[in-house]
Design an enzyme around this catalytic site. Structure first.
Site, short mmCIF file in Angstrom:
data_model
loop_
_atom_site.label_atom_id
_atom_site.label_comp_id
_atom_site.label_asym_id
_atom_site.label_seq_id
_atom_site.Cartn_x
_atom_site.Cartn_y
_atom_site.Cartn_z
N LYS A 14 0.84 -1.20 0.00
CA LYS A 14 0.00 0.00 0.00
C LYS A 14 0.89 1.26 0.00
O LYS A 14 1.94 1.25 -0.60
CB LYS A 14 -0.99 -0.03 1.17
CG LYS A 14 -1.80 -1.35 1.18
CD LYS A 14 -2.95 -1.35 2.14
CE LYS A 14 -3.66 -2.70 2.07
NZ LYS A 14 -4.82 -2.78 2.93
N HIS A 98 -8.53 -3.10 -5.99
CA HIS A 98 -8.48 -3.28 -4.54
C HIS A 98 -9.64 -2.49 -3.92
O HIS A 98 -10.00 -1.42 -4.42
CB HIS A 98 -7.14 -2.80 -3.98
CG HIS A 98 -6.97 -3.14 -2.55
ND1 HIS A 98 -7.53 -2.39 -1.54
CD2 HIS A 98 -6.36 -4.19 -1.94
CE1 HIS A 98 -7.25 -2.96 -0.37
NE2 HIS A 98 -6.54 -4.05 -0.59
N GLU A 100 -9.83 -0.58 -1.53
CA GLU A 100 -9.51 0.82 -1.21
C GLU A 100 -9.62 1.69 -2.45
O GLU A 100 -10.04 2.85 -2.38
CB GLU A 100 -8.11 0.90 -0.58
CG GLU A 100 -8.14 0.37 0.85
CD GLU A 100 -6.86 -0.28 1.30
OE1 GLU A 100 -5.81 -0.09 0.67
OE2 GLU A 100 -6.91 -1.01 2.32
N GLU A 170 -11.29 -10.54 -0.93
CA GLU A 170 -10.96 -9.78 0.28
C GLU A 170 -12.23 -9.17 0.86
O GLU A 170 -12.66 -8.10 0.42
CB GLU A 170 -9.97 -8.65 -0.06
CG GLU A 170 -8.68 -9.14 -0.67
CD GLU A 170 -7.56 -8.13 -0.48
OE1 GLU A 170 -6.55 -8.49 0.14
OE2 GLU A 170 -7.70 -6.97 -0.91
P1 PGA Z 1 -4.57 -6.53 5.56
O1 PGA Z 1 -4.84 -5.99 4.07
O2 PGA Z 1 -3.77 -7.79 5.44
O3 PGA Z 1 -3.85 -5.42 6.24
O4 PGA Z 1 -5.93 -6.80 6.17
C1 PGA Z 1 -5.09 -6.88 3.02
C2 PGA Z 1 -5.27 -6.09 1.73
O5 PGA Z 1 -5.86 -5.02 1.77
O6 PGA Z 1 -4.80 -6.52 0.65
#
Ligand code: PGA
Length: 254
Positions: A14, A98, A100, A170
């Protein structure tokens, strides 16, 4: 562990790590994971560290991924980066859609499908992310939401492109929250995704596609998740930022 598909474990860094920090991390991983052949290991640094990290993993078993890319090939798109530019740094994988980016950049599944086609055109392997929110899960809409994301985000791919595409399931409520889906919850959605792939393509294709789980994966839960029949690896956020935890996730998965 004997699995039908080779495990793939990717670290999604990220918006973290300066170049110097990225080098420390990747050099440590290179040392720790030098003997691992059973797992495809991928790190996805921010764009600014791709160049140095690509040099640091030369002749190693670690491959490079990016966190997003443009659907366009070139032109007036300020701030964007093309698949071809990523190729210049020996990038092999690219995370697309993703949650996000779906949330903050308002990326739609239709856009992600365009990006996936552009990635394949440059021989990059897309890691296409899907997943439901807590509200959607509690309303019993997990399969409706994930099914639509799978269909729409993969629209236009042919069979051979699909085989070279990776899916990451996810659940949004499990990302960065410390709340992992239970192994049963993960397996059930992974099996559902594979069934969708069978409907969209054919069984032989669906059987080859790797479906990763992501959302609070850590050394202590990696093994149990990987024992599930349709879980073929992990997309790791927070725990990919330290040598020890990411290396242990990889080792515990075998
Ligand atoms: P995390 O994130 O392992 O911090 O929960 C996973 C991701 O967003 O790919």
């Amino acid at each position: 562990m004997d699995k039908e598909r080779k495990l793939l474990i990717a670290g999604n860094w990220k918006m973290n790590k300066t170049v110097a920090e990225a080098l420390d991390l990747v050099q440590g991983l290179r040392r720790e994971l030098a003997n691992i052949k059973e797992v495809d290991i991928v790190v996805c640094p921010p764009f600014t560290a791709l160049h140095e990290v690509s040099r640091a993993i030369l002749d190693s078993n670690i491959r490079l991924g990016a966190q997003t890319m443009s659907e366009h090939g070139f032109g007036a798109y300020t701030g964007e980066i093309t698949a071809g530019m990523l190729k210049e740094f020996s990038v092999r994988y690219v995370i697309l859609g993703h949650s996000e980016r779906r949330q903050y950049q308002k990326e739609s599944s239709a856009l992600i499908a365009k990006k996936a086609l552009a990635a394949h055109a440059a021989s990059l392997k897309p890691i296409v992310c899907v997943g439901e929110t807590l509200q959607e899960r509690e309303a019993g809409q997990t399969e409706t939401v994930v099914g639509a994301q799978v269909r729409e985000s993969l629209a236009g791919l042919n069979r051979s492109q699909m085989e070279e595409t990776i899916i990451a399931y996810e659940p949004v409520w499990a990302i960065g929250t410390g709340r992992t889906a239970t192994t049963e919850q993960a397996q059930s959605v992974h099996a559902f995704i594979r069934k969708e792939l069978t409907n969209l393509f054919e069984e032989a294709v669906a059987r080859r596609v790797r479906i990763l789980y992501g959302g609070s994966v850590k050394p202590s839960n990696a093994r149990e998740l990987m024992t599930q029949a349709d879980v073929d690896g992990a997309l790791v956020g927070g725990a990919s930022l330290e040598i020890r935890s990411f290396a242990d996730i990889v080792k515990n998965s075998i």
